[in-house]
Design an enzyme around this catalytic site. Structure first.
Site, PDB file in Angstrom:
ATOM      1  N   ARG A 233      38.614 -27.898  -5.416  1.00 55.36           N
ATOM      2  CA  ARG A 233      37.495 -28.246  -4.557  1.00 55.36           C
ATOM      3  C   ARG A 233      37.120 -29.719  -4.647  1.00 55.36           C
ATOM      4  O   ARG A 233      36.965 -30.391  -3.659  1.00 55.36           O
ATOM      5  CB  ARG A 233      36.331 -27.354  -4.979  1.00 55.36           C
ATOM      6  CG  ARG A 233      35.053 -27.683  -4.318  1.00 55.36           C
ATOM      7  CD  ARG A 233      34.019 -26.647  -4.653  1.00 55.36           C
ATOM      8  NE  ARG A 233      32.732 -27.150  -4.237  1.00 55.36           N
ATOM      9  CZ  ARG A 233      31.603 -26.497  -4.365  1.00 55.36           C
ATOM     10  NH1 ARG A 233      31.601 -25.300  -4.905  1.00 55.36           N
ATOM     11  NH2 ARG A 233      30.471 -27.028  -3.974  1.00 55.36           N
TER      12      ARG A 233
ATOM     13  N   PHE B 237      31.270 -23.973   3.540  1.00 52.50           N
ATOM     14  CA  PHE B 237      29.924 -24.515   3.767  1.00 52.50           C
ATOM     15  C   PHE B 237      29.904 -25.631   4.806  1.00 52.50           C
ATOM     16  O   PHE B 237      28.844 -25.969   5.316  1.00 52.50           O
ATOM     17  CB  PHE B 237      29.177 -24.841   2.471  1.00 52.50           C
ATOM     18  CG  PHE B 237      29.694 -25.947   1.615  1.00 52.50           C
ATOM     19  CD1 PHE B 237      29.561 -27.264   2.005  1.00 52.50           C
ATOM     20  CD2 PHE B 237      30.242 -25.673   0.370  1.00 52.50           C
ATOM     21  CE1 PHE B 237      29.991 -28.282   1.183  1.00 52.50           C
ATOM     22  CE2 PHE B 237      30.671 -26.682  -0.453  1.00 52.50           C
ATOM     23  CZ  PHE B 237      30.557 -27.993  -0.040  1.00 52.50           C
TER      24      PHE B 237
HETATM   25 FE1  HAS Z   1      27.821 -19.074   1.614  1.00 55.44          FE
HETATM   26  C1  HAS Z   1      29.190 -20.554  -1.188  1.00 55.44           C
HETATM   27  C2  HAS Z   1      28.620 -15.995   0.405  1.00 55.44           C
HETATM   28  C3  HAS Z   1      26.243 -17.579   4.309  1.00 55.44           C
HETATM   29  C4  HAS Z   1      26.337 -22.069   2.409  1.00 55.44           C
HETATM   30  N1  HAS Z   1      27.789 -20.947   0.784  1.00 55.44           N
HETATM   31  C5  HAS Z   1      28.425 -21.349  -0.368  1.00 55.44           C
HETATM   32  C6  HAS Z   1      28.141 -22.731  -0.605  1.00 55.44           C
HETATM   33  C7  HAS Z   1      27.291 -23.157   0.395  1.00 55.44           C
HETATM   34  C8  HAS Z   1      27.090 -22.022   1.268  1.00 55.44           C
HETATM   35  C9  HAS Z   1      26.668 -24.521   0.543  1.00 55.44           C
HETATM   36  O1  HAS Z   1      29.526 -14.779  -2.234  1.00 55.44           O
HETATM   37  C10 HAS Z   1      28.708 -23.571  -1.741  1.00 55.44           C
HETATM   38  C11 HAS Z   1      27.807 -23.686  -2.888  1.00 55.44           C
HETATM   39  C12 HAS Z   1      28.420 -24.553  -3.931  1.00 55.44           C
HETATM   40  O2  HAS Z   1      28.227 -25.772  -3.881  1.00 55.44           O
HETATM   41  O3  HAS Z   1      29.147 -24.033  -4.806  1.00 55.44           O
HETATM   42  N2  HAS Z   1      27.544 -17.156   2.267  1.00 55.44           N
HETATM   43  C13 HAS Z   1      27.957 -16.037   1.633  1.00 55.44           C
HETATM   44  C14 HAS Z   1      27.601 -14.866   2.419  1.00 55.44           C
HETATM   45  C15 HAS Z   1      26.939 -15.324   3.529  1.00 55.44           C
HETATM   46  C16 HAS Z   1      26.892 -16.755   3.411  1.00 55.44           C
HETATM   47  C17 HAS Z   1      27.880 -13.436   2.070  1.00 55.44           C
HETATM   48  N3  HAS Z   1      26.560 -19.703   3.086  1.00 55.44           N
HETATM   49  C18 HAS Z   1      26.023 -18.931   4.090  1.00 55.44           C
HETATM   50  C19 HAS Z   1      25.175 -19.735   4.922  1.00 55.44           C
HETATM   51  C20 HAS Z   1      25.194 -21.004   4.386  1.00 55.44           C
HETATM   52  C21 HAS Z   1      26.068 -20.960   3.236  1.00 55.44           C
HETATM   53  C22 HAS Z   1      24.404 -19.235   6.108  1.00 55.44           C
HETATM   54  C23 HAS Z   1      24.496 -22.231   4.802  1.00 55.44           C
HETATM   55  C24 HAS Z   1      23.673 -22.347   5.794  1.00 55.44           C
HETATM   56  N4  HAS Z   1      28.755 -18.410  -0.050  1.00 55.44           N
HETATM   57  C25 HAS Z   1      28.955 -17.108  -0.366  1.00 55.44           C
HETATM   58  C26 HAS Z   1      29.571 -17.016  -1.688  1.00 55.44           C
HETATM   59  C27 HAS Z   1      29.739 -18.318  -2.162  1.00 55.44           C
HETATM   60  C28 HAS Z   1      29.216 -19.172  -1.099  1.00 55.44           C
HETATM   61  C29 HAS Z   1      29.954 -15.831  -2.442  1.00 55.44           C
HETATM   62  C30 HAS Z   1      30.304 -18.757  -3.513  1.00 55.44           C
HETATM   63  C31 HAS Z   1      31.735 -19.079  -3.428  1.00 55.44           C
HETATM   64  C32 HAS Z   1      32.256 -19.608  -4.741  1.00 55.44           C
HETATM   65  O4  HAS Z   1      33.078 -18.931  -5.346  1.00 55.44           O
HETATM   66  O5  HAS Z   1      31.842 -20.692  -5.180  1.00 55.44           O
HETATM   67  C33 HAS Z   1      26.333 -14.445   4.622  1.00 55.44           C
HETATM   68  O6  HAS Z   1      24.965 -14.741   4.749  1.00 55.44           O
HETATM   69  C34 HAS Z   1      27.029 -14.598   5.935  1.00 55.44           C
HETATM   70  C35 HAS Z   1      26.524 -13.594   6.953  1.00 55.44           C
HETATM   71  C36 HAS Z   1      26.866 -14.016   8.340  1.00 55.44           C
HETATM   72  C37 HAS Z   1      27.383 -13.249   9.296  1.00 55.44           C
HETATM   73  C38 HAS Z   1      27.670 -13.834  10.650  1.00 55.44           C
HETATM   74  C39 HAS Z   1      26.744 -13.324  11.759  1.00 55.44           C
HETATM   75  C40 HAS Z   1      27.020 -14.054  13.032  1.00 55.44           C
HETATM   76  C41 HAS Z   1      26.093 -14.540  13.883  1.00 55.44           C
HETATM   77  C42 HAS Z   1      26.541 -15.327  15.112  1.00 55.44           C
HETATM   78  C43 HAS Z   1      26.505 -14.490  16.362  1.00 55.44           C
HETATM   79  C44 HAS Z   1      27.141 -15.251  17.484  1.00 55.44           C
HETATM   80  C45 HAS Z   1      26.741 -15.141  18.774  1.00 55.44           C
HETATM   81  C46 HAS Z   1      27.441 -15.934  19.837  1.00 55.44           C
HETATM   82  C47 HAS Z   1      25.647 -14.274  19.222  1.00 55.44           C
HETATM   83  C48 HAS Z   1      27.689 -11.821   9.077  1.00 55.44           C
HETATM   84  C49 HAS Z   1      24.640 -14.359  13.668  1.00 55.44           C
HETATM   85  C50 HAS Z   1      28.559 -15.098  20.343  1.00 55.44           C
HETATM   86  C51 HAS Z   1      29.069 -15.502  21.648  1.00 55.44           C
HETATM   87  C52 HAS Z   1      30.294 -15.211  22.079  1.00 55.44           C
HETATM   88  C53 HAS Z   1      30.695 -15.608  23.449  1.00 55.44           C
HETATM   89  C54 HAS Z   1      31.295 -14.528  21.247  1.00 55.44           C
END
Ligand code: HAS
Length: 546
Positions: free
Chosen positions: A433, A369
């Site tokens: 953690r 996070f």
């Molecule tokens: Fe997470 C835990 C799963 C996204 C925030 N997450 C957390 C916690 C926070 C957090 C705060 O499944 C801790 C909570 C706590 O206090 O316990 N998270 C995910 C998944 C995604 C995800 C599947 N999380 C976020 C985002 C957050 C965030 C966004 C904040 C803004 N998360 C978890 C899970 C936990 C977790 C479990 C629990 C873990 C545990 O056991 O406690 C998905 O939404 C991620 C999808 C993102 C992508 C990336 C796409 C890339 C893009 C960039 C393109 C780049 C370009 C530039 C165009 C697939 C869009 C390129 C240029 C070049 C030149 C190369």
């Protein structure tokens, strides 16, 4: 920009950046304690400053910034000025949220609310901490209704037209927020407040955690969606290009509405009391909510490439050279995007049951996070601040400020590389953690972790320098020289490249999206929630008997 609206926007940003500064002080102290580099005076506890850090950064900085940003964009794109009633709602929301923030911070500083930002039961705070949360949430609801009101007004006065993209996305973001916060409101009002006042003796922990994560996961998309608004709407204009597809951008936000809420169990995969099949179903839905982010990545690459090719770029990656690397309005959010690639991959790892067993409750999650919200989202918000503050004040973004912004971004990236990199690595070796400095009686595992904790503290110190610089930059932006029509900072609103293919009107059928969402929530939660009501943890009474 309308003068009255400017005051409302700036008032929000001021609280946001003050929270960032105070949260940053707590953050660096906590990192140094954990690394065994300093000891706090006995009256201040590690968990106390950890709570201050989490609440001020994750909840207050983000919420105030987002509402300020959304109000600015809604005023800009839907009428050029907020309606009187909307402005009043904005101020009412602001006052309530600020009162809640002050009260909550006092409670934390008085060591009356050392419950961390997730305030998991059985940790118990002073009732006034929970009352402070009520103020913040109710304030944000009023502000949200303000945005809906301006949107409805725009639609009434522009019958038959599709709304501006900013307005559409602002409504989608606040809709996710309004529906998600119902969970936290229920647990705070019906569980925590009665329990902390002593009106009831016990609290059902499974229910409180479930209601928290019903809110807690969409909360992260409430942070992410405004960052995506900058990427979809502002970045194309800044780089001299066009929005790749208006319809696709809207569709990705609709998917966030549908899938960001019924997925809270992926934070509870390691908890007993939830049948595996329901965890499985919510993990499937979690993978659905990855799709709009993949669509966003596609749209961003497409925008960059189309813009580069229009400027004469050749070859597979020639477009990279045409991007405005020296412009902080682009550089900071772009670095956020880049970091989101490994950050998102980390999220997918977390969501996978077996791998979650490995990383849950370790520093890996903290690393995750800090990449997502504290880098991708934070850097995008910083990038927005560099033009938003001078824009609403009719001032310039001077070359000096631009340079300072680039330096600030680089400092942030270096600090985060050390901090989040060490967190991810040592998390895989099992480092817990949330703990203060301890070597567990010189246990070899803990001794092995220690150099990583020191690297985390060094990274945290670099980040703290970044926080101070950002705060100073914000003050400097407010005092920047006045601009005229040519020199004043603009609010970058991109045009769409697929204008020939009008956005379908059905995309604005909010009733349909909310209806589908309600069905998904009922499907994902009814049976497991019912289970928790009738089958309490050992020693507790059931909420419902039949
Ligand atoms: Fe997470 C835990 C799963 C996204 C925030 N997450 C957390 C916690 C926070 C957090 C705060 O499944 C801790 C909570 C706590 O206090 O316990 N998270 C995910 C998944 C995604 C995800 C599947 N999380 C976020 C985002 C957050 C965030 C966004 C904040 C803004 N998360 C978890 C899970 C936990 C977790 C479990 C629990 C873990 C545990 O056991 O406690 C998905 O939404 C991620 C999808 C993102 C992508 C990336 C796409 C890339 C893009 C960039 C393109 C780049 C370009 C530039 C165009 C697939 C869009 C390129 C240029 C070049 C030149 C190369």
């Amino acid at each position: 920009f309308d003068g009255k609206d400017a005051k409302l926007v700036l008032a929000h940003l001021l609280v946001a950046f003050t929270a960032l500064l105070l949260g940053g002080v707590a953050g660096v102290l906590q990192g140094l304690v954990r690394g065994g580099m300093i000891e706090l005076p006995s009256e201040i506890g590690y968990y106390q400053i950890l709570t201050a850090h989490g609440v001020l950064m994750a909840l207050i900085f983000t919420t105030f910034f987002i509402i300020g940003f959304l109000y600015a964009g809604v005023s800009k794109t839907m009428g050029g000025k907020l309606l009187g009633v909307v402005s009043r709602m904005g101020w009412a929301g602001y006052v309530l949220m600020t009162v809640g923030t002050i009260l909550g911070t006092i409670m934390i500083l008085a060591n009356e609310a050392t419950v961390l930002y997730t305030f998991y039961a059985p940790l118990k705070a002073n009732p006034f901490f929970y009352i402070a949360l009520v103020f913040v949430v109710v304030g944000s609801w009023i502000s949200g209704y303000g945005i809906f009101t301006q949107y409805r007004y725009w639609r009434r006065t522009h019958k038959g037209s599709v709304s501006p993209l900013f307005g559409f996305m602002a409504v989608a973001t606040m809709l996710v927020w309004q529906i998600a916060t119902i969970g936290v409101a229920i647990t705070v009002l019906f569980q925590f407040i009665p329990w902390s006042f002593g009106w009831v003796e016990k609290i059902n922990i499974m229910i409180s955690r479930t209601l928290f994560w019903y809110f807690g996961h969409p909360l992260v998309y409430f942070w992410l969606m405004p960052a995506y608004m900058c990427w979809y709407i502002c970045i194309p204009k800044i780089i001299g290009g066009k929005i790749f597809s208006d319809s696709m951008a809207r569709l990705s936000f609709v998917l966030f509405i549908l899938f960001s809420i019924p997925v809270g169990f992926h934070h509870q995969l390691m908890e007993p009391g939830i049948a595996p099949v329901w965890k499985y179903i919510q993990v499937v839905l979690t993978f659905m909510v990855v799709i709009p982010s993949l669509m966003t990545a596609f749209a961003m690459f497409a925008t960059f490439e189309q813009t580069g090719r229009a400027k004469g770029a050749r070859g597979l990656f020639g477009w990279l050279k045409t991007l405005p690397w020296g412009d902080v309005r682009f550089f900071a959010p772009f670095m956020g995007m880049l970091v989101f690639i490994p950050a998102g991959a980390g999220g997918i790892i977390n969501a996978s049951n077996q791998m979650n067993a490995m990383v849950h409750n370790t520093l890996w999650v903290t690393g995750h996070f800090h990449l997502t919200v504290a880098t991708t989202v934070a850097l995008t918000f910083f990038g927005v601040a560099y033009w938003l503050i001078p824009h609403v004040l009719g001032k310039q973004l001077t070359p000096r400020m631009n340079r300072l912004g680039i330096i600030q971004t680089i400092i942030w990236l270096i600090g985060m590389f050390f901090m989040s990199g060490s967190m991810h690595t040592v998390g895989l070796f099992g480092s817990p953690r949330r703990t203060a400095y301890t070597t567990y009686g010189d246990h070899p595992d803990a001794v092995f972790w220690m150099p990583y904790h020191v690297a985390m503290a060094i990274g945290g110190t670099i980040l703290f320098i970044g926080v101070i610089l950002m705060f100073c930059n914000m003050i400097a932006l407010m005092r920047a020289p006045k601009g005229d029509e040519k020199t004043a900072a603009e609010f970058p609103i991109g045009e769409t490249a697929d204008a020939a293919e009008p956005t379908p009107k059905w995309i604005e059928r909010w009733g349909v999206w909310v209806g589908v969402l309600v069905v998904l929530i009922l499907f994902a939660y009814t049976v497991p929630f019912g289970d928790m009501l009738v089958n309490p943890a050992p020693g507790s009474k059931p909420w419902v008997t039949w």
